[in-house]
Design an enzyme around this catalytic site. Sequence first.
Site: not given
Ligand code: PSU
Ligand code: MN
Length: 304
Positions: A22, A82, A103, A135, A137-139, A156
């Site tokens: 990514e 993003k 991701v 919330d 994540s779409a991941d 995370k």
């Molecule tokens: N983990 C990291 N740094 C990042 C991310 C994850 O150490 O920048 C990013 C990844 O791209 C992950 C995204 O897919 O954060 C998830 O964001 P969100 O929680 O808004 O879905």
């Molecule tokens: Mn989110």
Amino acid sequence: MLNVAPRVESAIADRKGVVALESTIFSHLGLPSPANAQALRRCLQAVTSWGAETALTAVIDGEARIGVEPDQYETICGPARKAAARDLSVAIGHRWSYGATTVSAALQLADAAGIEVFATGGIGGVHRGVSDTGDISADLDAIAAHRVITVSAGAKVFLDLPRTLEYLETRSVPVLGWQTDTFPAFHAQSSGLPVPHRVDTADEVARIARAHWALGGGGILVVAPVPADQAIPFDEISAAVDVALAELADSEATGNEVTPVVLAALGRVTEGQSVPANLALAENNARVAAEIAVRLAAMVPGAD
Ligand code: PSU
Ligand code: MN
């Protein structure tokens, strides 16, 4: 619209092993400069030194790239918008100059190009306080949907890790602990939560993946702990997370702004200690992913 680098296409055709990456982690949204450029160099090197091909993903000048080349690395390590999976079409249609893939977006592009392995730092997941914010994540849905192996250092650390594991179970995603019995907590080697299954070799992962896909399954999550010499003790990082989340509560950040704000706050609260840990885990994941990709590519589907 989809621009796959010729070296990536040849590597797939030659069954060499390809690792998708990514770009959010390497942009200003992921890591501070110059750590982001170091992370990019170390991740790419970790993949190639294992004999696999890299496929860094991003939207550049409205074009979805799978296998970004060195002439664009400066863009990759700069300011970005993003781009999660739902933003990819907009990034293309609106011709964004640089959409950094998360991701979920990277998995969509990897799958479209026929790449079977992907490495990141830590995946997104179910956020703490989800019952108020909704919330998630779409991941997670992307991991479940695409036939790709994701290698990460767990999720995370500021997320709700037990709920993240529950959600992965609900979506039938096999979670495999890479040489570990517990779910890693990003900067910390262990969250103390058990992983459903442990694997010790790339061969095991490859066999599990081929079986999963033959049975109609989607993605697989392989979780590898941050290397010991850069790990932060779980108690220490948990205390830092509490401070970072209090800062988040005072900010206006919502939606996709939350993760970059918390990561930046964690960097400050740990006095920069979270950054080398982040670099080391990203590099380690790239190496593990390359090992798996090489083994998987050599294994003809259905033959083993
Ligand atoms: N983990 C990291 N740094 C990042 C991310 C994850 O150490 O920048 C990013 C990844 O791209 C992950 C995204 O897919 O954060 C998830 O964001 P969100 O929680 O808004 O879905
Ligand atoms: Mn989110």
